[in-house]
Design a protein around this motif. Structure first.
Motif, PDB file in Angstrom:
ATOM      1  N   LYS A  15      -5.672   3.564   3.617  1.00 62.84           N
ATOM      2  CA  LYS A  15      -6.744   3.558   2.617  1.00 62.84           C
ATOM      3  C   LYS A  15      -7.213   4.967   2.269  1.00 62.84           C
ATOM      4  CE  LYS A  15     -10.050   0.552   2.896  1.00 62.84           C
ATOM      5  NZ  LYS A  15     -11.168  -0.270   3.429  1.00 62.84           N
ATOM      6  N   ARG A  16      -7.006   5.922   3.173  1.00 66.27           N
ATOM      7  CA  ARG A  16      -7.499   7.273   2.914  1.00 66.27           C
ATOM      8  C   ARG A  16      -6.757   7.973   1.770  1.00 66.27           C
ATOM      9  NH1 ARG A  16      -4.424   7.916   7.677  1.00 66.27           N
ATOM     10  NH2 ARG A  16      -2.804   9.536   7.569  1.00 66.27           N
ATOM     11  N   LEU A  73       0.823  -1.207   0.000  1.00 69.95           N
ATOM     12  CA  LEU A  73       0.000   0.000   0.000  1.00 69.95           C
ATOM     13  C   LEU A  73       0.863   1.265   0.000  1.00 69.95           C
ATOM     14  CD1 LEU A  73      -2.846  -0.999   2.488  1.00 69.95           C
ATOM     15  CD2 LEU A  73      -3.081  -0.590   0.030  1.00 69.95           C
ATOM     16  N   LYS A  82       0.855   4.049  -2.924  1.00 67.58           N
ATOM     17  CA  LYS A  82       0.628   5.464  -2.641  1.00 67.58           C
ATOM     18  C   LYS A  82       1.722   6.329  -3.271  1.00 67.58           C
ATOM     19  CE  LYS A  82       1.601   7.082   1.476  1.00 67.58           C
ATOM     20  NZ  LYS A  82       2.482   8.258   1.305  1.00 67.58           N
ATOM     21  N   ASP A 140     -10.081   3.979  -4.111  1.00 67.20           N
ATOM     22  CA  ASP A 140     -10.700   2.707  -3.716  1.00 67.20           C
ATOM     23  C   ASP A 140      -9.612   1.671  -3.450  1.00 67.20           C
ATOM     24  OD1 ASP A 140     -13.096   0.919  -3.409  1.00 67.20           O
ATOM     25  OD2 ASP A 140     -12.061  -0.139  -5.021  1.00 67.20           O
ATOM     26  N   VAL A 141      -9.724   0.967  -2.325  1.00 71.06           N
ATOM     27  CA  VAL A 141      -8.826  -0.133  -1.987  1.00 71.06           C
ATOM     28  C   VAL A 141      -9.669  -1.305  -1.521  1.00 71.06           C
ATOM     29  CG1 VAL A 141      -7.006  -0.955  -0.455  1.00 71.06           C
ATOM     30  CG2 VAL A 141      -6.913   1.371  -1.318  1.00 71.06           C
ATOM     31  N   SER A 142      -9.393  -2.480  -2.046  1.00 72.47           N
ATOM     32  CA  SER A 142     -10.101  -3.687  -1.623  1.00 72.47           C
ATOM     33  C   SER A 142      -9.087  -4.785  -1.317  1.00 72.47           C
ATOM     34  CB  SER A 142     -11.091  -4.160  -2.694  1.00 72.47           C
ATOM     35  OG  SER A 142     -10.422  -4.399  -3.928  1.00 72.47           O
ATOM     36  N   CYS A 152      -2.491  -0.382   7.792  1.00 68.56           N
ATOM     37  CA  CYS A 152      -3.014  -0.642   6.442  1.00 68.56           C
ATOM     38  C   CYS A 152      -4.359   0.056   6.241  1.00 68.56           C
ATOM     39  CB  CYS A 152      -3.173  -2.146   6.221  1.00 68.56           C
ATOM     40  SG  CYS A 152      -1.622  -3.077   6.168  1.00 68.56           S
ATOM     41  N   ILE A 153      -5.218  -0.041   7.241  1.00 70.71           N
ATOM     42  CA  ILE A 153      -6.529   0.599   7.140  1.00 70.71           C
ATOM     43  C   ILE A 153      -6.384   2.115   7.076  1.00 70.71           C
ATOM     44  CG2 ILE A 153      -8.708   0.954   8.366  1.00 70.71           C
ATOM     45  CD1 ILE A 153      -8.422  -1.910   9.433  1.00 70.71           C
TER      46      ILE A 153
END
Length: 358
Positions: free
Chosen positions: A308-309, A263, A267, A313-315, A304-305
């Protein structure tokens, strides 16, 4: 100090052994069982037992036999209960599981109809003998054995608590009825059961990318190794990356760090729509779980969460190991190198053969 780096999490107490760092009855039970003295003859067929397609009642009964906690008269007397320890069938020997099911004169002849059973060796407990049956015999023999054991136990209880007469024929009838019932249930359900692990199907990621991640840990090395393989929405290879991480030989922690590293890389590269694929079911569940998590792995998952900002979109998706061969091979290859390495458009040598196959 050997502490993984996660600057966003403050120091706090956590329960070691649980992936979220939270105490559960399951973890407490496991910890207690680890402290039990290992006896020379013990039940060892747990893995095979839980894979056997039998009703939960029967599995619980076998569990009690394997743990030697079946409430026979000798077991009750050993717990300080004032009870006659002699077998209620023959009234000649102490009622242990081995005597009741195999050695008693009222039950030993019932086994003649079942072929290919192991002998009871000197010093064997019933748990040890039952282990030999479950681990070393065909499933049809295992079913016959367990059906007979359950029927003996039920008829023994009817004798004690309902004053019913002990009838060997009734034991055999019950055993045969159980076998027919189990066979009918399996036939009705299609006997070929689906694997409980449902593998993710690739979602549509228009204008996005997919990143397969994996981690490798080795018992003789404190650091772990993570990898990420990136594909465009049309399946074209875009990039790959691998690097060492501090994982303290913890595979779950390493898998969580693999996702975090992927991630962070995404980014920095400006990718806005990302689908992450991992073959670690535990970490995938943690990413979807809203319960508090205080473990090292939980702290990394929180990071990790938080990342996400930075994305549109992240799945996160779970895939089987066989569907994650590229990232798996790249992670293991990192162990033979020093430092991190990144590939854009050029395919790493260690995964080229998998791409050709695929």
């Amino acid at each position: 100090m050997r502490i993984p780096i996660s600057l966003s999490c403050a120091d706090q107490w956590c329960w070691r052994g649980d992936v979220r760092g939270v105490y559960t009855v399951k973890q407490g039970y496991r910890l207690q069982m680890e402290g039990v003295m290992n006896e020379p003859f013990q039940f060892t067929a747990w893995r095979v037992l839980w894979q056997t397609k039998l009703p939960p009642t029967i599995l619980n009964f076998v569990w009690r036999c394997g743990r030697d906690v079946l409430p026979t008269r000798m077991a009750l007397a050993g717990r300080g209960i004032n009870v006659d320890p002699l077998c209620p069938l023959c009234h000649s020997f102490q009622e242990t599981p081995l005597h009741l099911f195999k050695l008693c004169s009222h039950t030993c002849r019932l086994w003649d109809a079942i072929s290919d059973l192991p002998m009871v060796c000197p010093g064997d407990s019933f748990a040890a003998w039952l282990s030999k049956v479950i681990e070393g015999r065909k499933e049809v023999v295992v079913r016959e054995c367990l059906a007979l054991c359950w029927s003996i136990w039920k008829c023994r209880n009817d004798l004690l608590w309902s004053n019913k007469t002990w009838e060997p024929g009734e034991v055999v009838r019950r055993s045969n009825a159980l076998l027919v019932e189990w066979s009918m249930v399996q036939t009705a359900s299609g006997i070929t059961l689906n694997d409980s692990a449902v593998h993710a199907v690739a979602p549509t990621t228009d204008n996005g990318i997919t990143i397969h991640v994996d981690a490798a840990v080795f018992p003789n090395r404190e650091e772990g190794f993570v990898s990420a393989v990136v594909h465009a929405s049309d399946g074209r290879f875009l990039a790959a990356r691998n690097s060492p991480v501090r994982s303290l030989r913890d595979p779950v922690l390493a898998e969580a760090m693999a996702i975090k590293e992927a991630l962070s890389w995404a980014k920095d590269c400006g990718w806005q729509v990302v689908a992450i694929y991992s073959d670690c079911q535990v970490v995938c569940n943690l990413l979807k779980d809203t319960s508090p998590s205080y473990s090292y792995s939980g702290c990394v998952v929180s990071d990790c969460i938080a990342l996400k900002r930075y994305f549109v979109d992240v799945s996160f998706h779970f895939v089987s190991r066989s569907s994650n061969t590229l990232a798996h091979a790249l992670a293991r290859a990192t162990a033979s190198r020093t430092g991190s390495r990144t590939w854009f458009f050029a395919i790493p040598d260690c995964i080229q053969r998998f791409l050709l196959v695929n």
